[in-house]
Design a protein around this motif. Structure first.
Motif, PDB file in Angstrom:
ATOM      1  N   SER A   1       0.806  -1.233  -0.095  1.00  0.00           N
ATOM      2  CA  SER A   1       0.034   0.033  -0.018  1.00  0.00           C
ATOM      3  C   SER A   1       0.817   1.161  -0.101  1.00  0.00           C
ATOM      4  O   SER A   1       0.218   2.514  -0.207  1.00  0.00           O
ATOM      5  N   CYS A   2       2.122   1.064   0.349  1.00  0.00           N
ATOM      6  CA  CYS A   2       2.971   2.173   0.179  1.00  0.00           C
ATOM      7  C   CYS A   2       2.661   3.194   1.424  1.00  0.00           C
ATOM      8  O   CYS A   2       2.629   4.626   1.168  1.00  0.00           O
ATOM      9  N   TRP A   3       2.182   2.730   2.508  1.00  0.00           N
ATOM     10  CA  TRP A   3       1.681   3.568   3.617  1.00  0.00           C
ATOM     11  C   TRP A   3       2.005   2.802   4.717  1.00  0.00           C
ATOM     12  O   TRP A   3       2.373   1.477   4.956  1.00  0.00           O
ATOM     13  N   PHE A   4       1.705   3.498   6.114  1.00  0.00           N
ATOM     14  CA  PHE A   4       1.955   2.811   7.537  1.00  0.00           C
ATOM     15  C   PHE A   4       0.886   1.757   7.610  1.00  0.00           C
ATOM     16  O   PHE A   4      -0.241   1.602   7.386  1.00  0.00           O
ATOM     17  N   ASN A   5       1.446   0.610   8.297  1.00  0.00           N
ATOM     18  CA  ASN A   5       0.586  -0.114   9.142  1.00  0.00           C
ATOM     19  C   ASN A   5       0.023   0.372  10.410  1.00  0.00           C
ATOM     20  O   ASN A   5       0.610   1.212  10.908  1.00  0.00           O
ATOM     21  N   LYS A   6      -1.391   0.387  10.283  1.00  0.00           N
ATOM     22  CA  LYS A   6      -1.966   0.656  11.502  1.00  0.00           C
ATOM     23  C   LYS A   6      -1.673   0.100  12.744  1.00  0.00           C
ATOM     24  O   LYS A   6      -1.956  -1.069  12.989  1.00  0.00           O
ATOM     25  N   SER A   7      -0.958   0.884  13.554  1.00  0.00           N
ATOM     26  CA  SER A   7      -0.622   0.243  14.782  1.00  0.00           C
ATOM     27  C   SER A   7      -0.106   1.186  15.762  1.00  0.00           C
ATOM     28  O   SER A   7       0.161   2.528  15.455  1.00  0.00           O
ATOM     29  N   ILE A   8       0.016   0.917  17.006  1.00  0.00           N
ATOM     30  CA  ILE A   8       0.389   1.926  17.971  1.00  0.00           C
ATOM     31  C   ILE A   8       1.893   2.545  18.149  1.00  0.00           C
ATOM     32  O   ILE A   8       2.000   3.749  17.830  1.00  0.00           O
ATOM     33  N   SER A   9       2.891   1.636  17.501  1.00  0.00           N
ATOM     34  CA  SER A   9       4.103   2.056  17.136  1.00  0.00           C
ATOM     35  C   SER A   9       4.212   3.085  15.966  1.00  0.00           C
ATOM     36  O   SER A   9       4.953   3.914  16.102  1.00  0.00           O
ATOM     37  N   SER A  10       3.365   2.869  14.745  1.00  0.00           N
ATOM     38  CA  SER A  10       3.203   3.845  13.703  1.00  0.00           C
ATOM     39  C   SER A  10       2.811   5.301  14.301  1.00  0.00           C
ATOM     40  O   SER A  10       3.358   6.476  13.886  1.00  0.00           O
ATOM     41  N   ALA A  11       1.691   5.124  15.074  1.00  0.00           N
ATOM     42  CA  ALA A  11       1.390   6.409  15.545  1.00  0.00           C
ATOM     43  C   ALA A  11       2.309   7.093  16.511  1.00  0.00           C
ATOM     44  O   ALA A  11       2.478   8.232  16.308  1.00  0.00           O
ATOM     45  N   ILE A  12       2.871   6.328  17.430  1.00  0.00           N
ATOM     46  CA  ILE A  12       3.993   6.981  18.420  1.00  0.00           C
ATOM     47  C   ILE A  12       5.147   7.628  17.494  1.00  0.00           C
ATOM     48  O   ILE A  12       5.558   8.607  17.684  1.00  0.00           O
ATOM     49  N   TYR A  13       5.422   6.942  16.549  1.00  0.00           N
ATOM     50  CA  TYR A  13       6.649   7.277  15.553  1.00  0.00           C
ATOM     51  C   TYR A  13       6.329   8.586  14.861  1.00  0.00           C
ATOM     52  O   TYR A  13       7.095   9.496  14.708  1.00  0.00           O
ATOM     53  N   LEU A  14       5.052   8.517  14.299  1.00  0.00           N
ATOM     54  CA  LEU A  14       5.123   9.983  13.497  1.00  0.00           C
ATOM     55  C   LEU A  14       4.968  10.929  14.470  1.00  0.00           C
ATOM     56  O   LEU A  14       5.412  12.237  14.272  1.00  0.00           O
ATOM     57  N   ILE A  15       4.179  10.867  15.657  1.00  0.00           N
ATOM     58  CA  ILE A  15       4.266  11.805  16.584  1.00  0.00           C
ATOM     59  C   ILE A  15       5.810  12.311  17.073  1.00  0.00           C
ATOM     60  O   ILE A  15       5.994  13.590  17.032  1.00  0.00           O
ATOM     61  N   SER A  16       6.334  11.365  17.383  1.00  0.00           N
ATOM     62  CA  SER A  16       7.842  11.693  17.724  1.00  0.00           C
ATOM     63  C   SER A  16       8.503  12.111  16.732  1.00  0.00           C
ATOM     64  O   SER A  16       9.602  13.057  16.942  1.00  0.00           O
ATOM     65  N   LEU A  17       8.459  11.752  15.380  1.00  0.00           N
ATOM     66  CA  LEU A  17       9.013  12.584  14.211  1.00  0.00           C
ATOM     67  C   LEU A  17       8.897  13.871  14.139  1.00  0.00           C
ATOM     68  O   LEU A  17       9.815  14.644  14.001  1.00  0.00           O
ATOM     69  N   MET A  18       7.445  14.298  14.443  1.00  0.00           N
ATOM     70  CA  MET A  18       7.353  15.780  14.328  1.00  0.00           C
ATOM     71  C   MET A  18       8.022  16.349  15.402  1.00  0.00           C
ATOM     72  O   MET A  18       8.184  17.661  15.201  1.00  0.00           O
ATOM     73  N   MET A  19       7.986  15.966  16.608  1.00  0.00           N
ATOM     74  CA  MET A  19       8.453  16.671  17.852  1.00  0.00           C
ATOM     75  C   MET A  19      10.092  16.760  17.415  1.00  0.00           C
ATOM     76  O   MET A  19      10.675  17.970  17.799  1.00  0.00           O
ATOM     77  N   LEU A  20      10.732  15.699  17.231  1.00  0.00           N
ATOM     78  CA  LEU A  20      12.249  15.641  16.960  1.00  0.00           C
ATOM     79  C   LEU A  20      12.562  16.639  15.961  1.00  0.00           C
ATOM     80  O   LEU A  20      13.687  17.024  16.000  1.00  0.00           O
ATOM     81  N   MET A  21      11.900  16.483  14.700  1.00  0.00           N
ATOM     82  CA  MET A  21      12.630  16.998  13.533  1.00  0.00           C
ATOM     83  C   MET A  21      11.700  18.155  13.063  1.00  0.00           C
ATOM     84  O   MET A  21      12.036  18.737  12.133  1.00  0.00           O
ATOM     85  N   TYR A  22      10.819  18.745  13.877  1.00  0.00           N
ATOM     86  CA  TYR A  22      10.102  19.929  13.611  1.00  0.00           C
ATOM     87  C   TYR A  22       9.902  20.912  14.625  1.00  0.00           C
ATOM     88  O   TYR A  22      10.417  22.011  14.708  1.00  0.00           O
ATOM     89  N   ILE A  23       9.146  20.590  15.820  1.00  0.00           N
ATOM     90  CA  ILE A  23       8.586  21.269  16.730  1.00  0.00           C
ATOM     91  C   ILE A  23       9.919  21.584  17.634  1.00  0.00           C
ATOM     92  O   ILE A  23       9.983  22.981  17.936  1.00  0.00           O
TER      93      ILE A  23
END
Length: 360
Positions: free
Chosen positions: A170-192
């Motif tokens: 699907s070329c997209w994230f697997n629906k899981s808690i780890s994916s959600a945590i990673y995306l939020i962490s990614l925005m915190m670490l690499m943007y905010i």
């Protein structure tokens, strides 16, 4: 096989029929933009890297960090943008083999990580230069290479989970808690977090510069040439930072929204998706443009090499205005040396620009 994603500039038409991909008018426009971005990004970032490494006088701490910024942007241009150009033009090449989706997202966010961490290091460097100039002179050069290594190490480490969280079908994230945590962490670490650090650093830098400018205005001897150079470089880095924030904000917002609300109109809107993609590409080509427009030294070196490679002589030897240092009256105070403009050949035998005049 109907396996199309939003990462290419092609329109999918029945992959099993052998017809591959066709380009409609809108996609042709996007392909033309990709080609233009590739040309500007390749020669822009490549020339910044070449000029900095070619001339020893330009290898200052901020210039080396700007060169690292150019390396990250060039990596994005040579991989993601180049593949986006090739994919619709070579329909027989199956680029989605060998985990292409994971690689695409990995390189895209690796480039964003290198950019944001380098800009953060530049903002900290500008503050320490203004606040602690003598202390900074003693230690900064030794830390620059290690800073670049750490930037790449952290960026690669933060982006590696893309290879485990993306579903290649699907070329997209697997629906899981780890994916959600990673995306939020990614925005915190690499943007905010980096954005907050940069805002604080530039606020403190501006405060220091205003205080020092007031002190220099009270000094009857003048001697504020070095301060003007520092202020100019701070403005250049600030403009690069603002450009990065404007170009990357939509990328992060779209990815977060697409994961938590995949059927949101903001996510499914084709104009939004193409704008996101376009801003991401602009982010990889705009830094050399800003540098050449605002830095007289880099612009002078660029014109020098541009004329040399194009042999723009028209039957005569071209001459350019190069800044040279006039000897000081006391022979010791380099910071207060005056400059004069002389005409010298831009080709062989050209007098080099002194290191103190090679800064931004």
């Amino acid at each position: 096989m109907e396996n199309c994603t939003n990462v290419t500039n092609a329109t999918c038409v029945d992959g099993d029929s052998g017809q591959g991909y066709v380009l409609n008018t809108r996609r042709k426009v996007m392909l033309s933009i990709d080609i233009l971005m590739f040309i500007i990004g390749f020669f822009g970032n490549g020339s910044v890297i070449f000029i900095t490494l070619r001339h020893r006088g330009l290898r200052t701490v901020p210039n080396l960090l700007i060169t690292n910024l150019a390396f990250g942007d060039l990596m994005f241009i040579m991989s993601v943008v180049f593949i986006n150009i090739l994919y619709p033009l070579l329909p027989g090449v199956h680029l989605y083999m060998f985990h292409f989706c994971e690689f695409f997202y990995f390189v895209q966010f690796l480039s964003l990580g290198v950019s944001v961490f380098t800009l953060t290091a530049l903002s900290v460097d500008r503050y320490t230069t203004v606040a602690y100039p003598m202390h900074k002179q003693r230690i900064a050069r030794r830390l620059t290479i290690w800073t670049v290594v750490i930037i790449w190490f952290i960026s690669i480490a933060v982006c590696c989970p893309w290879f485990t969280l993306i579903n290649d079908n699907s070329c997209w994230f697997n629906k899981s808690i780890s994916s959600a945590i990673y995306l939020i962490s990614l925005m915190m670490l690499m943007y905010i977090a980096p954005t907050i650090i940069m805002i604080v650093c530039y606020f403190l830098t501006a405060k220091r510069l205003l205080h020092k400018n007031a002190s220099l205005n009270l000094d009857p001897r003048g001697g504020n040439k070095q301060q003007k150079k520092r202020s100019r470089l701070a403005v250049i880095v600030l403009v690069m930072t603002i450009a990065f924030i404007l170009c990357s904000t939509l990328v992060y917002v779209w990815f977060l929204t697409a994961y938590f609300s995949p059927f949101n109109r903001f996510v499914t809107n084709q104009v939004v998706k193409e704008t996101k993609s376009l801003l991401n590409k602009i982010n990889s080509v705009i830094n050399p443009i800003i540098l050449y427009l605002m830095s007289t030294t880099y612009r002078r070196y660029f014109l020098q090499h541009f004329c040399f490679f194009l042999k723009c002589s028209n039957g005569k030897r071209e001459r350019g205005i190069i800044t040279q240092t006039q000897p000081s009256t006391n022979g010791t105070d380099l910071a207060r040396q005056s400059t004069r403009l002389v005409n010298v050949p831009l080709r062989e035998g050209m007098a080099p620009i002194k290191e103190e005049d090679s800064r931004i």
